[in-house]
Design an enzyme around this catalytic site. Structure first.
Site, short mmCIF file in Angstrom:
data_model
loop_
_atom_site.label_atom_id
_atom_site.label_comp_id
_atom_site.label_asym_id
_atom_site.label_seq_id
_atom_site.Cartn_x
_atom_site.Cartn_y
_atom_site.Cartn_z
N LEU A 243 27.34 62.98 29.63
CA LEU A 243 25.93 63.14 29.34
C LEU A 243 25.59 61.67 28.60
CD1 LEU A 243 25.43 66.66 28.53
CD2 LEU A 243 24.70 65.63 30.76
N HIS A 244 25.85 60.45 29.00
CA HIS A 244 25.90 59.26 28.48
C HIS A 244 24.61 59.18 27.91
CE1 HIS A 244 29.57 58.18 30.53
NE2 HIS A 244 29.09 58.35 31.53
N ASP A 245 23.49 58.86 28.53
CA ASP A 245 22.23 58.48 28.07
C ASP A 245 21.69 59.79 27.22
OD1 ASP A 245 22.83 56.09 29.53
OD2 ASP A 245 21.44 56.19 31.07
#
Ligand code: BDR
Ligand code: CA
Length: 319
Positions: A243-245
């Protein structure tokens, strides 16, 4: 109390999740969005963003198309294998037509204008290559004095890269812009792969999104199908994705706790060799004592509290 937020993105499956987090948060007042080359082309990213805003009933948020290519070189062609040909897992055509088009100014000019409208209050969240931020700094270096903070999803401090052995995608797509951005004298928080690879969303949570009462959350659940396919096949070997962003959005808003996040000197490798795009974070001091290095302006988030995926699912349910 809400904070005015400018989002800079290359929408992108996980960019869409970050947008959802911002729209759901009681702390964020999303005052503008700029798009940039990256997961897809800058105009396509704007089209995706406008359609998602229309789906969320938030066509009031202005969207500006930004840089089509990095400061040096050409657009790399997008992350088709990760995000699909349209950037959002093939979903573009099934989202509503945008209620309006992008604004006339470009993303860097929008950012500069918003910094004047919200002096010392504006928070910048950048979750794509940093070309727009670098262009804004080049057009008006005094921008640094009018911004409350900058949060960037990008880089890899002590973990492998995801685009090359040592480089993360957002940084390697424009290392020169990243170097300008991380060495500018504004308070910057870097949320690198060290933190984001630890927060994953699995198939059971994706199915919860698909069954949500929110049309926006259902769209996220659908577009995550392609994204999880890629992560299962290439990255993790199981059906879950990083869930980078959205994690960067949560960190910026103080809605998800950071655990280790010292301020240390950071530089970006802009050479032509195998380390191009590496974020060189000088963490040597942390062997001796955990804490900030005097004079350093970049906070490197090495890890965050567990469990962000559950918060994200709750947030998206509210959009
Ligand atoms: C970053 O690269 C993009 O593909 C994602 O949207 C994220 O911003 C992760 O390396
Ligand atoms: Ca992104």
């Amino acid at each position: 109390m809400t904070v005015p937020v400018y989002l800079d993105c290359d929408t992108g499956v996980d960019d869409a999740l970050a947008l959802g987090h911002l729209l759901a948060s009681p702390r964020a007042d999303l005052v503008g969005i700029g798009t940039v080359h990256g997961n897809t082309d800058a105009a396509g990213a704007a089209e995706n963003t406008l359609r998602l805003l229309t789906l969320a009933g938030r066509s009031d948020v202005p969207v500006a198309v930004g840089a089509a290519s990095p400061l040096v070189g050409d657009f790399a062609g997008g992350a088709v294998a990760v995000h699909g040909t349209d950037g959002i897992g093939g979903l573009r055509g099934s989202l509503p037509r945008p209620a309006c088009g992008p604004v006339m100014e470009d993303a860097a000019d929008m950012l500069l204008r918003l910094s004047h409208r919200h002096p010392r209050e504006l928070q910048i969240l950048a979750v794509g290559p940093l070309t727009n931020l670098a262009l804004a700094l080049q057009r008006d270096p005094s921008l640094v004095t009018r911004v409350a903070g900058v949060t960037v999803m990008g880089g890899a401090a002590l973990v492998p890269g995801n685009a090359t052995a040592v480089a993360e995608a957002n940084i390697v797509h424009d290392p020169e812009a990243a170097q300008i951005t991380v060495t500018a004298s504004w308070p910057l928080t870097l949320v690198p792969l060290d933190a984001t690879m630890q927060q994953t969303l699995d198939e059971s949570r994706r199915l919860r999104l698909c069954a949500s009462g929110s049309a926006f959350a259902r769209a996220c659940g659908q577009m995550l199908d392609t994204y999880l396919d890629f992560y299962e096949r290439v990255v993790l070997g199981r059906r879950a994705a990083a869930l980078h962003d959205p994690l960067a959005a949560a960190v910026m808003l103080g809605e998800h706790r950071t655990v280790t996040a010292p301020r240390v000197p950071v530089e970006v490798d802009c050479t032509r060799g195998p380390c191009r795009g590496q974020t060189v974070c000088d963490l040597r001091s942390q062997r001796r004592v955990r804490g900030d290095v005097e004079g350093a302006t970049v906070r490197v988030v090495q890890d965050t509290a567990p469990g962000y995926a559950d918060l994200l699912v709750e947030m998206l349910d509210r959009v």
